[in-house]
Write a protein that holds these residues in place. Structure first.
Motif, short mmCIF file in Angstrom:
data_model
loop_
_atom_site.label_atom_id
_atom_site.label_comp_id
_atom_site.label_asym_id
_atom_site.label_seq_id
_atom_site.Cartn_x
_atom_site.Cartn_y
_atom_site.Cartn_z
N ALA A 116 82.93 -9.26 15.86
CA ALA A 116 82.74 -10.71 15.78
C ALA A 116 81.50 -11.16 16.54
CB ALA A 116 83.97 -11.43 16.32
N GLU A 117 81.02 -10.35 17.50
CA GLU A 117 79.93 -10.77 18.35
C GLU A 117 78.86 -9.69 18.46
OE1 GLU A 117 81.91 -13.64 21.68
OE2 GLU A 117 82.35 -11.51 21.87
N PHE A 118 77.63 -10.10 18.65
CA PHE A 118 76.56 -9.17 18.99
C PHE A 118 76.73 -8.77 20.46
CE2 PHE A 118 74.78 -11.96 15.68
CZ PHE A 118 74.51 -11.00 14.70
N GLY A 119 76.37 -7.53 20.77
CA GLY A 119 76.52 -7.04 22.13
C GLY A 119 77.62 -5.99 22.22
N PHE A 120 78.22 -5.89 23.39
CA PHE A 120 79.26 -4.89 23.60
C PHE A 120 80.15 -5.36 24.73
CE2 PHE A 120 80.39 -0.26 24.68
CZ PHE A 120 81.27 -0.16 23.61
N THR A 121 81.21 -4.63 24.96
CA THR A 121 82.16 -5.01 26.00
C THR A 121 81.60 -4.80 27.41
OG1 THR A 121 83.12 -2.78 25.84
CG2 THR A 121 84.17 -4.54 24.56
N GLU A 122 80.51 -4.05 27.52
CA GLU A 122 79.89 -3.79 28.82
C GLU A 122 78.43 -3.44 28.62
OE1 GLU A 122 81.86 -0.41 30.50
OE2 GLU A 122 81.14 0.97 28.96
N ASP A 123 77.65 -3.53 29.68
CA ASP A 123 76.28 -3.04 29.66
C ASP A 123 76.33 -1.51 29.69
OD1 ASP A 123 75.52 -5.67 29.77
OD2 ASP A 123 75.03 -5.65 31.91
N ASN A 124 75.24 -0.87 29.26
CA ASN A 124 75.16 0.58 29.33
C ASN A 124 73.71 0.98 29.58
OD1 ASN A 124 74.22 0.10 26.66
ND2 ASN A 124 76.22 0.62 25.79
N TYR A 125 73.29 2.10 29.06
CA TYR A 125 71.93 2.59 29.33
C TYR A 125 71.28 3.06 28.04
CZ TYR A 125 73.42 2.60 34.19
OH TYR A 125 73.89 2.22 35.42
N ILE A 126 69.98 2.82 27.95
CA ILE A 126 69.17 3.41 26.88
C ILE A 126 68.17 4.32 27.59
CG2 ILE A 126 67.71 1.33 26.76
CD1 ILE A 126 67.43 2.17 23.69
N GLY A 127 68.38 5.62 27.47
CA GLY A 127 67.68 6.54 28.35
C GLY A 127 68.15 6.28 29.77
N ALA A 128 67.19 6.08 30.67
CA ALA A 128 67.53 5.77 32.06
C ALA A 128 67.38 4.29 32.36
CB ALA A 128 66.64 6.60 33.00
#
Length: 287
Positions: A116-128
């Motif tokens: 239903a929404e853009f994004g995610f349930t938490e932040d994470n990492y792209i590479g470092a």
């Protein structure tokens, strides 16, 4: 991490013993190994993360991809702050001619998993690099500008990799974002998030598999922007994708826009050698 520590983690998290351990090359974010356990089975492990929550967030991303049941993802066996234990996926020595088409079709299935929404349930990492994923219900444009493009530009300023002319061009792009990104009504699609060729495996039976994600829900064209940035995806891939899930008009032009997130991320990870590519991409978008 020494062998004894790895053995302790394997007993605690996977209820198994370590027989052999072999370093695996190619990763720059963590140390990686193929191991053989006491019963002769193989596992893949990562150790020495750059951030204490990195492996747990990667594991939750892998589980999100796996739950969609659309493309092969390594199973998470165990995880904590120091180690990530994954199913080992044996790969083919030669990719079949059908692989690119199969990969395109698999990515379509992944992108048809929506939220239903853009994004995610938490932040994470792209590479470092930390990746911000605050959920945004109403606007992909706002999500992209604020949480992808502006975030990386501000990070470049903090890292002293910024360039006055590039920053001015980015602001011009932001002012014309309504013209660059149409209101197409597409739902937030499940994205791998870091889909370059090094994160794609061809298994022994020719099946595609994906590893090392930076998961969130976004516009599916964002994923294709990454695939066109560093090569490894040929016309059979795009033809199979477009046949199963037709892309909107001028999607190829927008891949330049979406590649900026990854180019700025590489600038922040690896330094000013990426400034020229960012500048050229911005100029193409403005012409």
């Amino acid at each position: 991490m020494n062998r004894q520590r790895i053995e302790d983690h394997l007993r605690t998290l996977a209820d198994t013993e370590l027989r052999t351990i072999t370093p695996v090359s190619g990763g720059s974010i963590a140390a990686a190994y193929q191991i053989t356990t006491g019963d002769g089975s193989r596992l893949f492990i990562k150790t020495a993360p750059q951030f204490p929550d990195m492996f747990e967030r990667e594991a939750r991303g892998l589980k999100e991809l796996s739950a969609a049941n659309t493309v092969r993802i390594p199973e998470v066996i165990g995880v904590n702050e120091e180690i990530l234990i994954l199913e080992f996926l044996p790969t083919a020595s030669v990719r079949p001619t059908t692989f690119q088409s199969a990969l395109g079709a698999a990515l379509v299935r992944l992108h048809r998993a929506t939220a239903a929404e853009f994004g995610f349930t938490e932040d994470n990492y792209i590479g470092a690099t930390p990746q911000v994923n605050r959920p945004q219900r109403s606007s992909w444009k706002e999500f992209f500008v604020v949480q992808r493009l502006e975030y990386q530009v501000r990070l470049a300023e903090r890292n002293r990799y910024d360039d006055r002319e590039i920053t001015a061009l980015v602001h011009r792009i932001e002012r014309m974002i309504d013209r660059l990104i149409p209101d197409d009504g597409e739902p937030p699609a499940l994205l791998h998030g870091d889909l370059w060729s090094g994160n794609v495996l061809c298994l022994e039976d020719g099946t595609p598999a994906l590893i090392d994600p930076a998961v969130y829900y976004g516009h599916r064209e964002m994923e294709l922007g990454m695939t066109r940035l560093f090569g490894g995806f040929d016309e059979r891939f795009y033809a199979a994708y477009n046949e199963s899930y037709p892309l909107n008009d001028e999607w190829e032009r927008r891949t330049d826009l979406y590649s900026l997130y990854h180019l700025f991320n590489h600038l922040n990870l690896f330094g000013k050698s990426y400034q020229a590519q960012i500048y050229d991409t911005l100029k193409r978008l403005l012409n």
